[in-house]
Write a protein that holds these residues in place. Structure first.
Motif, mmCIF file in Angstrom:
data_model
loop_
_atom_site.group_PDB
_atom_site.id
_atom_site.type_symbol
_atom_site.label_atom_id
_atom_site.label_comp_id
_atom_site.label_asym_id
_atom_site.label_seq_id
_atom_site.Cartn_x
_atom_site.Cartn_y
_atom_site.Cartn_z
ATOM 1 N N LEU A 38 0.878 -1.079 0.265
ATOM 2 C CA LEU A 38 0.323 -0.113 -0.396
ATOM 3 C C LEU A 38 1.267 1.553 0.093
ATOM 4 O O LEU A 38 0.268 2.488 -0.693
ATOM 5 N N GLU A 39 1.590 1.067 -0.069
ATOM 6 C CA GLU A 39 3.051 2.365 0.605
ATOM 7 C C GLU A 39 4.659 2.241 0.125
ATOM 8 O O GLU A 39 4.314 0.601 0.397
ATOM 9 N N PRO A 40 5.011 3.216 -0.110
ATOM 10 C CA PRO A 40 4.433 4.747 0.175
ATOM 11 C C PRO A 40 3.969 4.733 -1.330
ATOM 12 O O PRO A 40 3.999 3.836 -2.387
ATOM 13 N N VAL A 41 3.298 5.751 -1.801
ATOM 14 C CA VAL A 41 2.719 6.368 -2.781
ATOM 15 C C VAL A 41 3.732 8.036 -2.998
ATOM 16 O O VAL A 41 3.584 8.578 -2.640
ATOM 17 N N PHE A 42 3.841 7.893 -3.759
ATOM 18 C CA PHE A 42 5.236 8.841 -4.733
ATOM 19 C C PHE A 42 4.777 10.008 -5.399
ATOM 20 O O PHE A 42 4.818 9.935 -6.601
ATOM 21 N N ASP A 43 4.111 10.786 -5.383
ATOM 22 C CA ASP A 43 2.505 11.790 -6.302
ATOM 23 C C ASP A 43 2.838 13.327 -6.322
ATOM 24 O O ASP A 43 4.342 13.065 -5.241
ATOM 25 N N LYS A 44 1.949 13.735 -6.404
ATOM 26 C CA LYS A 44 1.900 15.126 -6.723
ATOM 27 C C LYS A 44 2.209 15.401 -5.832
ATOM 28 O O LYS A 44 3.049 17.164 -5.195
ATOM 29 N N GLU A 45 1.471 15.250 -4.197
ATOM 30 C CA GLU A 45 2.153 15.725 -2.926
ATOM 31 C C GLU A 45 3.352 15.697 -2.259
ATOM 32 O O GLU A 45 3.761 16.316 -1.590
ATOM 33 N N PHE A 46 3.648 14.115 -2.351
ATOM 34 C CA PHE A 46 5.289 13.924 -2.606
ATOM 35 C C PHE A 46 6.161 15.196 -2.750
ATOM 36 O O PHE A 46 6.809 15.423 -2.170
ATOM 37 N N ARG A 47 5.730 14.997 -4.028
ATOM 38 C CA ARG A 47 6.559 16.815 -4.955
ATOM 39 C C ARG A 47 6.785 17.441 -4.234
ATOM 40 O O ARG A 47 7.012 18.232 -3.873
ATOM 41 N N ARG A 48 5.292 18.148 -3.869
ATOM 42 C CA ARG A 48 4.967 19.533 -3.137
ATOM 43 C C ARG A 48 6.454 19.233 -1.796
ATOM 44 O O ARG A 48 6.682 20.896 -1.315
ATOM 45 N N GLN A 49 5.716 18.999 -1.088
ATOM 46 C CA GLN A 49 6.489 18.085 -0.087
ATOM 47 C C GLN A 49 8.062 18.059 -0.476
ATOM 48 O O GLN A 49 9.122 18.774 0.806
ATOM 49 N N TRP A 50 8.769 17.527 -0.986
ATOM 50 C CA TRP A 50 10.153 17.490 -1.274
ATOM 51 C C TRP A 50 10.253 19.272 -1.437
ATOM 52 O O TRP A 50 11.659 19.379 -1.346
ATOM 53 N N ALA A 51 9.633 19.879 -2.803
ATOM 54 C CA ALA A 51 9.812 21.602 -2.660
ATOM 55 C C ALA A 51 10.309 22.077 -1.196
ATOM 56 O O ALA A 51 11.327 22.592 -0.916
ATOM 57 N N ALA A 52 9.227 21.539 -0.614
ATOM 58 C CA ALA A 52 9.275 22.461 0.886
ATOM 59 C C ALA A 52 10.766 22.163 1.615
ATOM 60 O O ALA A 52 11.336 22.743 2.180
ATOM 61 N N TYR A 53 10.724 20.657 1.417
ATOM 62 C CA TYR A 53 12.515 19.611 2.837
ATOM 63 C C TYR A 53 13.582 20.871 1.719
ATOM 64 O O TYR A 53 14.683 20.804 2.105
ATOM 65 N N GLU A 54 13.404 20.878 0.123
ATOM 66 C CA GLU A 54 15.006 21.586 -0.411
ATOM 67 C C GLU A 54 15.208 22.605 0.485
ATOM 68 O O GLU A 54 15.757 23.537 0.454
ATOM 69 N N THR A 55 13.957 23.926 0.418
ATOM 70 C CA THR A 55 13.856 24.750 1.058
ATOM 71 C C THR A 55 13.897 25.328 2.241
ATOM 72 O O THR A 55 15.006 26.150 2.779
ATOM 73 N N TYR A 56 13.752 24.065 2.766
ATOM 74 C CA TYR A 56 14.256 23.963 4.282
ATOM 75 C C TYR A 56 15.893 24.164 4.421
ATOM 76 O O TYR A 56 16.689 24.711 5.524
#
Length: 469
Positions: free
Chosen positions: A109-127
């Protein structure tokens, strides 16, 4: 380019800093200092070393402290946007990288690396970039920078691009996943995580096993013979013996020890009951539920232990803002309640479960433990395994998972278990409970010696000195 404020020769970067702030209803801020290896290490180098700790504001109190200009010398707290921090910390660090390194996914069932994951990854880069910029601003020419853990894997590469003059180290406090599991991550993300750490002059780990896994991942994801000058090191963080022995004999610990002894009680024949102790956060990797199931099987298969042993389980809530952790904490409570309902008697509560954090009570439990159960699915080190033998009053048998980093140093004198094997763990608990007193004492001595071989201050200094070589 070095900024005019760049005066610090030693810098540490971590998500959580050495101090946190709470805001009361009147608007007053209260500071609370933390502990651990980094705090000990920075204390060891002295106040004149020009050190700075860069960390993130984690809550409303921290953010308000930054906005008011409240702080401590030697600490720079970053007020990163709360939504960005949430996505980076809970979305990527704790729900992706932590799960990968601890092998926690239910893969159908997991993980699911989708658009939401990519949004979170962009935040991780910013952080990560916010940390890199702050470090670049603060570091003196040629300064040493020690970047900590999976929250900040991208910082070394980002910082190298901003300040090529710096000596940069990265330390991983978690296990490192084997290549076949690490490659659950999308290919580009896996490469960025590895490439980020390879921006450091030196990447260090708690055990050789995790260091080798990192190297294997680099070859599998980035290709053999990767052009990196990054050196690999191992520093097995040990227990702080002096602090633990002094702190464990203060009056508040003695008081809790007396209460625990009363709660454990005596067996029907008047002898003291045995205590199997565990102290953990309710973190999925700690494997608390299987530990409880093993204790239940011990009572089922070895009825002679009924009313003669108590499982003292301190499971302090962790990451309760994530639903999977709330569910896990509830399951720990459900299984403990089930054991007490099935086996308990008016004079005997088989499982003493407490979900409220209390350091003094934890130390009291270390002192009285006959058996310490440390059975994680996977753990970077596990300091509880090292602390209990140091504090134990009368010697303690360590039942230890072979998947804990501490196994490399302590396995020879522990009773070792496969963390998934509930029946095997039940048998190990019986073996530990019946171990002769003399053997138990000798093992405890050897465990304590191994556990304190690299105390926190020296652990930190060794990393610092390794950057000089």
């Amino acid at each position: 380019m070095v900024s005019t404020r760049a005066t610090h020769n030693i810098l540490v970067a971590s998500n959580r800093g050495p101090v946190s702030y709470t805001l009361d209803e009147t608007g007053a801020l209260t500071a609370k200092r933390g502990g651990g290896g980094l705090v000990s290490g920075l204390s060891a180098i002295g106040p004149d070393a020009g050190a700075l700790w860069v960390c993130s504001a984690l809550g409303d109190g921290d953010r308000e402290a930054v906005r008011r200009g409240v702080g401590e010398d030697g600490v720079r707290m970053l007020d990163i946007d709360a939504d960005t921090h949430e996505a980076a910390y809970n979305g990527i660090a704790n729900s992706a990288l932590w799960f990968v390194h601890h092998l926690l996914y239910q893969t159908p069932l997991e993980p699911v690396f989708d658009k939401e994951f990519r949004r979170q990854w962009a935040a991780y880069e910013t952080y990560n970039h916010a940390f890199a910029e702050a470090l670049a601003e603060e570091a003196a020419e040629g300064a040493a920078v020690l970047v900590q853990d999976y929250h900040l894997t991208l910082v070394p590469r980002m910082l190298r691009e901003l300040r090529p003059d710096l000596r940069i180290g990265h330390f991983s406090h978690t296990p490192w996943a084997p290549p076949e599991y690490f490659r659950l991550l999308p290919d580009d993300i896996a490469a960025k995580v590895l490439g980020g750490i390879l921006g450091a002059d030196r990447a260090a780990f708690l055990t050789q096993r995790w260091a080798d896994a990192f190297t294997d991942c680099c070859h599998a994801v980035l290709g053999p013979g990767i052009p990196s000058g990054t050196r690999i090191g191992v520093h097995g963080l040990g227990a702080d013996a002096d602090f633990l022995r002094e702190r464990s004999h203060r009056p508040d610990v003695d008081e809790r020890l007396a209460v625990l002894r009363e709660q454990i009680g005596t067996a029907p024949d008047g002898s003291a009951r045995k205590a199997i102790v565990r102290v953990d956060r309710t973190e999925l990797s700690k494997n608390i539920v299987r530990g409880l199931l093993a204790f239940r099987e011990l009572l089922e298969e070895r009825p002679e232990w009924r009313e003669r042993v108590v499982h003292v389980a301190f499971a302090y809530p962790s990451r309760q803002d994530l639903a999977v952790y709330r569910d896990y904490t509830a399951e720990v409570q459900r299984v403990a309640d089930g054991i007490n309902s099935q086996y308990g008697t008016p004079g005997w509560t088989p499982v003493l479960l407490n979900l409220k954090d209390d350091f003094a009570r934890s130390l009291a439990s270390y002192r009285l433990a006959d058996v310490a159960l440390v059975n994680p699915i996977r753990d970077g080190m596990n300091l509880v395994a090292k602390e209990v033998p140091v504090v134990s009053d009368d010697g303690c048998v360590l039942v230890l998972s072979r998947e804990a980093g501490a196994y490399e140093e302590l396995g020879e004198d522990a009773v070792v278990v496969n963390p998934y094997d509930v029946s095997g763990t039940a048998r190990a608990l019986h073996e530990a409970l019946t171990m002769p007193v003399g053997e138990r004492a000798e093992r405890t001595k050897r465990l304590a010696a191994a556990a304190t071989a690299l105390p926190p201050a020296q652990w930190f200094l060794d990393q610092l000195h390794a950057l000089d070589s």
